[in-house]
Motif scaffolding. Structure first.
Motif, PDB file in Angstrom:
ATOM      1  N   GLU A 136       0.743   6.360  -5.873  1.00  0.00           N
ATOM      2  CA  GLU A 136       1.730   6.518  -4.804  1.00  0.00           C
ATOM      3  C   GLU A 136       1.148   7.257  -3.611  1.00  0.00           C
ATOM      4  OE1 GLU A 136       4.739   5.154  -4.503  1.00  0.00           O
ATOM      5  OE2 GLU A 136       4.279   4.102  -6.364  1.00  0.00           O
ATOM      6  N   GLU A 137       0.335   8.264  -3.864  1.00  0.00           N
ATOM      7  CA  GLU A 137      -0.313   8.984  -2.762  1.00  0.00           C
ATOM      8  C   GLU A 137      -1.263   8.057  -2.002  1.00  0.00           C
ATOM      9  OE1 GLU A 137      -2.180  12.329  -4.621  1.00  0.00           O
ATOM     10  OE2 GLU A 137      -0.278  13.380  -4.999  1.00  0.00           O
ATOM     11  N   ALA A 138      -1.940   7.195  -2.736  1.00  0.00           N
ATOM     12  CA  ALA A 138      -2.835   6.232  -2.076  1.00  0.00           C
ATOM     13  C   ALA A 138      -2.036   5.246  -1.227  1.00  0.00           C
ATOM     14  CB  ALA A 138      -3.649   5.477  -3.136  1.00  0.00           C
ATOM     15  N   PHE A 139      -0.918   4.765  -1.745  1.00  0.00           N
ATOM     16  CA  PHE A 139      -0.063   3.856  -0.980  1.00  0.00           C
ATOM     17  C   PHE A 139       0.458   4.543   0.282  1.00  0.00           C
ATOM     18  CE2 PHE A 139       1.478   0.772  -4.564  1.00  0.00           C
ATOM     19  CZ  PHE A 139       0.164   0.406  -4.785  1.00  0.00           C
ATOM     20  N   ASP A 140       0.844   5.800   0.161  1.00  0.00           N
ATOM     21  CA  ASP A 140       1.328   6.551   1.329  1.00  0.00           C
ATOM     22  C   ASP A 140       0.251   6.637   2.401  1.00  0.00           C
ATOM     23  OD1 ASP A 140       3.626   6.923  -0.135  1.00  0.00           O
ATOM     24  OD2 ASP A 140       3.256   9.037  -0.600  1.00  0.00           O
ATOM     25  N   LEU A 141      -0.962   6.834   1.958  1.00  0.00           N
ATOM     26  CA  LEU A 141      -2.095   6.926   2.891  1.00  0.00           C
ATOM     27  C   LEU A 141      -2.278   5.612   3.641  1.00  0.00           C
ATOM     28  CD1 LEU A 141      -4.374   8.985   3.631  1.00  0.00           C
ATOM     29  CD2 LEU A 141      -5.792   7.806   1.948  1.00  0.00           C
ATOM     30  N   VAL A 142      -2.158   4.497   2.926  1.00  0.00           N
ATOM     31  CA  VAL A 142      -2.337   3.187   3.553  1.00  0.00           C
ATOM     32  C   VAL A 142      -1.192   2.881   4.508  1.00  0.00           C
ATOM     33  CG1 VAL A 142      -2.461   0.698   3.101  1.00  0.00           C
ATOM     34  CG2 VAL A 142      -3.711   2.304   1.634  1.00  0.00           C
ATOM     35  N   ILE A 143       0.032   3.218   4.111  1.00  0.00           N
ATOM     36  CA  ILE A 143       1.182   3.006   5.001  1.00  0.00           C
ATOM     37  C   ILE A 143       1.005   3.800   6.292  1.00  0.00           C
ATOM     38  CG2 ILE A 143       3.661   3.447   5.275  1.00  0.00           C
ATOM     39  CD1 ILE A 143       3.986   2.783   2.284  1.00  0.00           C
ATOM     40  N   SER A 144       0.546   5.029   6.161  1.00  0.00           N
ATOM     41  CA  SER A 144       0.307   5.856   7.351  1.00  0.00           C
ATOM     42  C   SER A 144      -0.772   5.238   8.234  1.00  0.00           C
ATOM     43  CB  SER A 144      -0.113   7.275   6.928  1.00  0.00           C
ATOM     44  OG  SER A 144       0.923   7.916   6.224  1.00  0.00           O
ATOM     45  N   THR A 145      -1.825   4.697   7.629  1.00  0.00           N
ATOM     46  CA  THR A 145      -2.898   4.054   8.385  1.00  0.00           C
ATOM     47  C   THR A 145      -2.377   2.833   9.141  1.00  0.00           C
ATOM     48  OG1 THR A 145      -4.562   4.796   6.775  1.00  0.00           O
ATOM     49  CG2 THR A 145      -5.166   2.957   8.224  1.00  0.00           C
ATOM     50  N   LEU A 146      -1.560   2.037   8.475  1.00  0.00           N
ATOM     51  CA  LEU A 146      -0.987   0.860   9.121  1.00  0.00           C
ATOM     52  C   LEU A 146      -0.109   1.252  10.300  1.00  0.00           C
ATOM     53  CD1 LEU A 146      -0.076  -1.241   5.943  1.00  0.00           C
ATOM     54  CD2 LEU A 146      -1.793  -1.842   7.657  1.00  0.00           C
ATOM     55  N   MET A 147       0.662   2.311  10.146  1.00  0.00           N
ATOM     56  CA  MET A 147       1.532   2.767  11.239  1.00  0.00           C
ATOM     57  C   MET A 147       0.705   3.249  12.425  1.00  0.00           C
ATOM     58  SD  MET A 147       4.674   2.192  10.615  1.00  0.00           S
ATOM     59  CE  MET A 147       5.399   3.240  11.891  1.00  0.00           C
ATOM     60  N   LYS A 148      -0.378   3.975  12.150  1.00  0.00           N
ATOM     61  CA  LYS A 148      -1.235   4.467  13.230  1.00  0.00           C
ATOM     62  C   LYS A 148      -1.916   3.311  13.964  1.00  0.00           C
ATOM     63  CE  LYS A 148      -2.226   8.885  10.955  1.00  0.00           C
ATOM     64  NZ  LYS A 148      -3.246   9.670  10.197  1.00  0.00           N
ATOM     65  N   SER A 149      -2.084   2.194  13.260  1.00  0.00           N
ATOM     66  CA  SER A 149      -2.720   1.013  13.859  1.00  0.00           C
ATOM     67  C   SER A 149      -1.706   0.101  14.535  1.00  0.00           C
ATOM     68  CB  SER A 149      -3.478   0.222  12.784  1.00  0.00           C
ATOM     69  OG  SER A 149      -4.432   1.032  12.144  1.00  0.00           O
ATOM     70  N   GLY A 150      -0.449   0.521  14.555  1.00  0.00           N
ATOM     71  CA  GLY A 150       0.599  -0.271  15.186  1.00  0.00           C
ATOM     72  C   GLY A 150       1.053  -1.459  14.356  1.00  0.00           C
ATOM     73  N   LYS A 151       0.774  -1.436  13.059  1.00  0.00           N
ATOM     74  CA  LYS A 151       1.139  -2.565  12.190  1.00  0.00           C
ATOM     75  C   LYS A 151       2.383  -2.204  11.374  1.00  0.00           C
ATOM     76  CE  LYS A 151      -3.696  -4.004  11.984  1.00  0.00           C
ATOM     77  NZ  LYS A 151      -4.899  -4.182  11.139  1.00  0.00           N
ATOM     78  N   LYS A 152       3.483  -2.023  12.085  1.00  0.00           N
ATOM     79  CA  LYS A 152       4.717  -1.566  11.445  1.00  0.00           C
ATOM     80  C   LYS A 152       5.242  -2.570  10.432  1.00  0.00           C
ATOM     81  CE  LYS A 152       9.347   0.195  12.487  1.00  0.00           C
ATOM     82  NZ  LYS A 152      10.312   0.554  13.564  1.00  0.00           N
ATOM     83  N   GLN A 153       5.196  -3.864  10.764  1.00  0.00           N
ATOM     84  CA  GLN A 153       5.743  -4.867   9.848  1.00  0.00           C
ATOM     85  C   GLN A 153       4.977  -4.878   8.531  1.00  0.00           C
ATOM     86  OE1 GLN A 153       8.652  -6.671  10.238  1.00  0.00           O
ATOM     87  NE2 GLN A 153       8.206  -6.947   8.057  1.00  0.00           N
ATOM     88  N   GLN A 154       3.660  -4.744   8.608  1.00  0.00           N
ATOM     89  CA  GLN A 154       2.876  -4.718   7.370  1.00  0.00           C
ATOM     90  C   GLN A 154       3.189  -3.464   6.555  1.00  0.00           C
ATOM     91  OE1 GLN A 154      -1.014  -5.316   9.234  1.00  0.00           O
ATOM     92  NE2 GLN A 154      -1.225  -7.225   8.082  1.00  0.00           N
TER      93      GLN A 154
END
Length: 431
Positions: free
Chosen positions: A351-369
């Protein structure tokens, strides 16, 4: 009368059963003792019902935490329903009682629903071995979907929490309830405690159960998101060594098609580094796995995994890149105690790893992903690996890698030729 839990934690079930008919029971479980006595005074043999329930949990099921939790929750709730709502013993239940139980769990009273998971049914009274009821416990739990919690924390704070969801039993949960009670009643019949199992008749005429089954493709991460997983976890581990274990767990689950339980320590098995070893054929490395139903299998290990995942992870632990054949170090030891991690701890890492990836996607402007994977579970990793492997392995090989007893299961989940053919032909129909 207020509902009261009648089972304790999984590791205390056997001891609760063993003291149930002794004076010690009243001392150790004073609130439960009073609760059972109140039903005994009404002519309901509650203590015997509880004894049989505990016998079922202790002797009739495996010790796997998921199995124990699922059957305990359902059998306990059904027992409470029999006492409170029907005024009778579990052993006196008829078809009509089961139908009414299904009505009850489909739309339970609001005062029996907790809005958060209660970690314990009982608590220790301070500085003693006395177990008293947790007043927050309820027979039903209404949790916000995991996706909502992730959205609230990482994607759109304040948006998800403003959406209220009423308690609703899903079709999957309803089927699980029938299945769990069916196993419980089969055990009661085998123990010669009841004469008939009414579950099949009750299920056949259920007014809530939707019949039929449509193809549901497995949840997977697309190639771009999976690349984000690799890059973000590698960057995190490069910055902080504490994330090496996150990188290792996530890549192992995906590349080796593992269930999260197969990387976790269980009562009967602990994954060790010497379970990685060269195959006697000298064609490559394999991993020995004990999977679902305590079934052994051998998973092939890609050379790229040995070099970029296993070797790197072991070096972060100050170990040689490759394990020795006699090395009994746990694959996932606790950084605090050195003891092998249980499934809850491994799940927290994922779950911590998933949170990290979600945060990375948001910082990259990939909200839908980010939204698309907000509700993801560890099993998505296994499904992603298996789906990608279809281009490299035939169906029989993939079934062996996954630990499926039948190739048919693999085909139905990952290939679904009949479904795909029907959709393709259906799309070509003329107006």
């Amino acid at each position: 009368m207020k509902y009261h839990p009648i089972t304790d934690t999984i590791d205390l079930q056997a001891s609760l059963r063993d003291i149930l008919d002794t004076q010690e029971f009243k001392s150790v479980y004073p609130t439960l003792s009073e609760y059972l006595d109140s039903f005994e005074q009404q002519g309901i043999p509650a203590k015997n019902d509880l004894k049989q329930l505990l016998n079922f949990l202790v002797t009739g099921l495996s010790n796997a935490k998921g199995t124990q939790s699922r059957f305990r929750n359902e059998a306990e709730r059904f027992t409470l329903f029999c006492w409170h709502e029907r005024g009778k013993s579990v052993l006196d239940i008829k078809l009509e009682d089961i139908k009414l139980y299904i009505d009850w769990i489909w739309s339970p009273p609001k005062n029996l629903i907790s809005d958060t998971t209660i970690s314990s049914r009982f608590k220790y009274r301070s500085n003693s071995d006395i177990r008293v009821v947790n007043p927050e416990w309820r027979p039903f739990v209404h949790r916000a979907p995991k996706a909502n919690r992730k959205i609230e924390s990482f994607i759109a704070p304040g948006k998800a929490s403003s959406i209220k969801h009423a308690y609703k039993l899903s079709q999957t949960s309803l089927r699980n309830s029938y299945a769990s009670l069916n196993v419980f009643f089969k055990w009661l019949i085998d123990a010669e405690l009841v004469m008939r199992n009414y579950l099949a008749d009750a299920k056949k005429n259920c007014k809530y159960l939707i019949k039929g089954k449509i193809y549901q493709p497995p949840h997977t991460f697309d190639d771009e998101v999976w690349d984000t997983f690799i890059q973000s976890l590698t960057d995190a581990a490069n910055e902080n060594p504490k994330f090496e274990i996150h990188r290792f767990v996530v890549l192992s689950l995906k590349v080796l098609f593992l269930r999260i339980s197969e990387l976790s320590s269980r009562d009967y098995y602990t994954p060790l580094f010497n379970h990685f070893r060269p195959d006697p054929s000298n064609e490559g490395w394999v991993l020995h796995v004990v999977g679902k139903g305590k079934k052994e299998r051998v998973v092939t290990v890609p050379d790229s995994y040995i070099e970029n995942v296993l070797g790197r992870y072991r070096e972060s632990m100050d170990l040689a890149p490759l394990p020795r054949i006699d090395e009994d170090t746990p694959i996932l030891p606790s950084t605090k105690t050195g003891k092998p991690l249980k499934q809850d701890s491994v799940n927290n890492i994922v779950e911590e790893a998933f949170d990290l990836v979600i945060s990375t996607l948001m910082k990259s402007g990939k909200k839908q992903q980010a939204l698309d994977i907000a509700g993801a579970s560890s099993h998505w990793l296994r499904h992603t690996g298996a789906t990608q492997a279809l281009d490299e392995l035939n169906e029989t090989m993939l079934a062996e890698e996954l630990g499926h007893a039948s190739v048919k299961t693999t085909v139905e989940i990952y290939v679904a030729p009949a479904h795909r053919d029907r959709i393709r032909k259906g799309s070509q129909r003329k107006l």
